[in-house]
Design an enzyme around this catalytic site. Sequence first.
Site, PDB file in Angstrom:
ATOM      1  N   HIS A   1      69.004  52.034  39.129  1.00  8.20           N
ATOM      2  CA  HIS A   1      69.231  50.778  39.952  1.00  8.20           C
ATOM      3  C   HIS A   1      67.790  49.843  39.689  1.00  8.20           C
ATOM      4  O   HIS A   1      68.403  48.751  39.936  1.00  8.20           O
ATOM      5  CB  HIS A   1      69.029  51.524  41.471  1.00  8.20           C
ATOM      6  CG  HIS A   1      70.432  52.268  41.474  1.00  8.20           C
ATOM      7  ND1 HIS A   1      70.357  53.353  42.390  1.00  8.20           N
ATOM      8  CD2 HIS A   1      71.403  52.486  40.780  1.00  8.20           C
ATOM      9  CE1 HIS A   1      71.457  54.012  42.495  1.00  8.20           C
ATOM     10  NE2 HIS A   1      72.249  53.634  41.372  1.00  8.20           N
TER      11      HIS A   1
ATOM     12  N   ASP B   1      62.054  49.756  44.719  1.00  9.81           N
ATOM     13  CA  ASP B   1      63.148  50.398  44.169  1.00  9.81           C
ATOM     14  C   ASP B   1      63.128  51.741  43.648  1.00  9.81           C
ATOM     15  O   ASP B   1      62.330  52.457  44.142  1.00  9.81           O
ATOM     16  CB  ASP B   1      63.901  49.341  43.096  1.00  9.81           C
ATOM     17  CG  ASP B   1      65.340  49.251  43.189  1.00  9.81           C
ATOM     18  OD1 ASP B   1      65.956  50.402  42.995  1.00  9.81           O
ATOM     19  OD2 ASP B   1      65.886  48.313  43.370  1.00  9.81           O
TER      20      ASP B   1
ATOM     21  N   SER C   1      73.196  44.494  46.202  1.00  6.18           N
ATOM     22  CA  SER C   1      71.779  44.659  45.467  1.00  6.18           C
ATOM     23  C   SER C   1      71.720  44.205  44.168  1.00  6.18           C
ATOM     24  O   SER C   1      70.403  43.743  43.832  1.00  6.18           O
ATOM     25  CB  SER C   1      71.777  46.379  45.054  1.00  6.18           C
ATOM     26  OG  SER C   1      71.889  47.146  46.290  1.00  6.18           O
TER      27      SER C   1
END
Length: 810
Positions: free
Chosen positions: A232, A194, A406
Amino acid sequence: MHENIRMKKFLSTGLLICLLISFFGGWIPARASTVTWQTLDTTPNKLDPALRELLQTLQPDDTLTVIVTLRQRTDLARINGLTRRERRRNLIRSLRNTADRTQGPLKNWLQARRNQGRVQKFESLWVINGFSVTATAEVINELAQQPNVLTVASDEIDIVPAYATPELNLSNINAPALWDLGYTGQGIVVASMDSGVDLNHIDLAARWRGGSNSWFDPYGQHPTTPIDLSGHGTWTTGVMVGGDAGGTTVGVAPDAQWIAVRIFNDAGGGTATAVHQGYQWILDPDGNPETDDAPQVVNNSWTYSTPGCDLEFEPDLQALRAAGILPVFAAGNYGPSGNTSRSPANNPAAFPIGNLNDNNMIYSNSSRGPSACLGWAGPYPKIVAPGVTIHTTDLFGAYYDATGTSLAAPHVAGGLALLLSAYPNLSAAEQENALINSAVDLGLIVGPDDTYGHGRLDLLAAFNLLGNSSTPTATLTDSAATSTPTDTPTTALTDTATATATSLQTSTATQTFTFTPTATLLPTNTPTIIPTSTSTFTATATHTPTHTFTPTATPSYSHNPLYLSLVNNQTIGGISSSDEDILRFDGLNWSLFFDGSDAGVGGSDLFAFSIVDADTILMSFSSTVTVNGISAAPQDVLRFEATSLGNVTSGTFSMYFDGSDVGLSTSSENIDSLSLLPDGRLLISTTGNPSVPNLTTGRDEDILTFTPTSLGDATSGSWSMYFDGSDVGLGETSAEDVDALDVTANGNVYLSTLGNFLVNGLSGADEDVFLCMPASVGDVTACNYAPVLYFDGSTWGLTSNDVDAFKFSL
């Protein structure tokens, strides 16, 4: 000769002393790997008082189970060994040796009473050098009289899970049911492919495995310590393993550890080389095949941005499967139409996850099948999991509610960590079959379909399904590095930013791929992260294609775009701003969001604003303004409905809140910060100490709540205290006047002050934004302040300016 006789006598006497010491207690010089044990002193009351009372209630033939510990304890400080495996081996040998050499007499004693029918059963516990004994009250009292017994305690204990109330999304997949069975991810390592992870977050810091084999940045920009510039990876890792420091448990497997590969660079882009290197590192983090330090679970919350099939990473995914790792992917956020699958999630070796809301309804943007790749078997996505308004960890110690596939994928990755705690030797195929065959069927079509796949993740059902053919195995935790059995399955970590690659056919033999982080956020009606960053991928059409990623795109996106107004005119990031304007900052780039001079308010400082939606802004000004025939004082709030925003701003104003109607009238009651809550209440702070109906004790460091019964030209409603600044360290000085604020959907309070501030060791200036995570609000306010500034204005040249007002993403 006499000396020899004396020596023999000395040896005989010494031997007798050693035997006496061994018989009566004291030190016993038994050694295993050079480790000795110690003999602890006994106390007069070996029986626990509650147990003594319970024994008095038993009938003569009744039995009770107790835990008996002996006085001899292995000296753990003297455990040695050159390697972790050797130390663990020596530890186990030493513990067993202590038990073997000291438990014999009591074993014989218990066996004799078992033969008499007074002991039902007993089991040796070498880890504590003791026994579990089920016997009559008479025998238990006799046990307490044995000279080598240290304690006798009840086997019954009243325990509850060491986790706070779980978030609803975790309950919906039955994660707490596995916690109650003792499976919380212990002994399992999950890996995040990620944007990185914020190592400083209280819910993630202690869960990092640590060491040089637990973080990999293939770009070499941050080679030693985990970092996350976008947030994220912090979101998705929180869903997998986050704890409960914020008041509720946010992670599916809170006792698992994490490691991470940073596949997005500082500019927010990515390269195929980096992704390949990332998968290669995942399989062998320390570069030594002889050590077993690979994770059991790997999460991928990224996809290409355009439809179609690209098998660039299919060999990597096949290698993961061969290693016992199930490649979990976010299915993509490109619904609601069919045929919106994305690579690599639609590759035959991948396991894509769609997202649901809390009512088991598919989220509109969740990608649908069928898969665009030949060789695909079954529906697309494979299964679905919660992915709407998921409460999880964020940058700067904060929490955030995010939406997208996600967020759904890490539910599955974390769920696999729970299952692997119980069944550590599952192959990738066994993991996949368990998830598919236990999923809860959803939708109008009975059976698998290309919207819900095989159905919703159900971890308890998967556990029970595996239990029909296997016996759960306790997984040991090793904080230094994980020792993973050969067929240990691993799932994929998630990234709320879906990194995507776009295939654009051109008239030449060159294809261009764009990595675009596209995670969804709340609160918005169009949940997409903005802005995106791109990097182009060029492939030459040869029999053996060579791939080069050439970064050509904008700098890094921000997980939370910040909209702000300044006290003074300033050019920042190449953008000229006046005090009546609103700037937009994405984490690296600046742009003009609202041009006040275009809208007719160029003569006054924009003192406070709150962005309601993409076209609506609430505003207060430092002096009276007249627009559209409306005169608004500094105690009023205007509503601006935009027809265009940016460098050419246009729209109309109307009165939203008339302060004079509800008690705001003096210059000390000018509105200098405001925020509109989702339930319609208006949060207001003033330049001085306000006095309004039913609330006369307000200060400039406080935030008041106005609950309207009517708004506009005839405003009415009631006041209450929302945030008492003096309760949380903000002083009475004008410097700590709250002059800018925003309260996000999760209740976090973001603040800026008129001057320098100091709260709980955190200091800053008027150009900074800091975060309070409230434990309580109202008349008694309590705050947990983030340990670092959320926005450091000095970094961007704002040292001589003041952030007048701000607001997070739309």
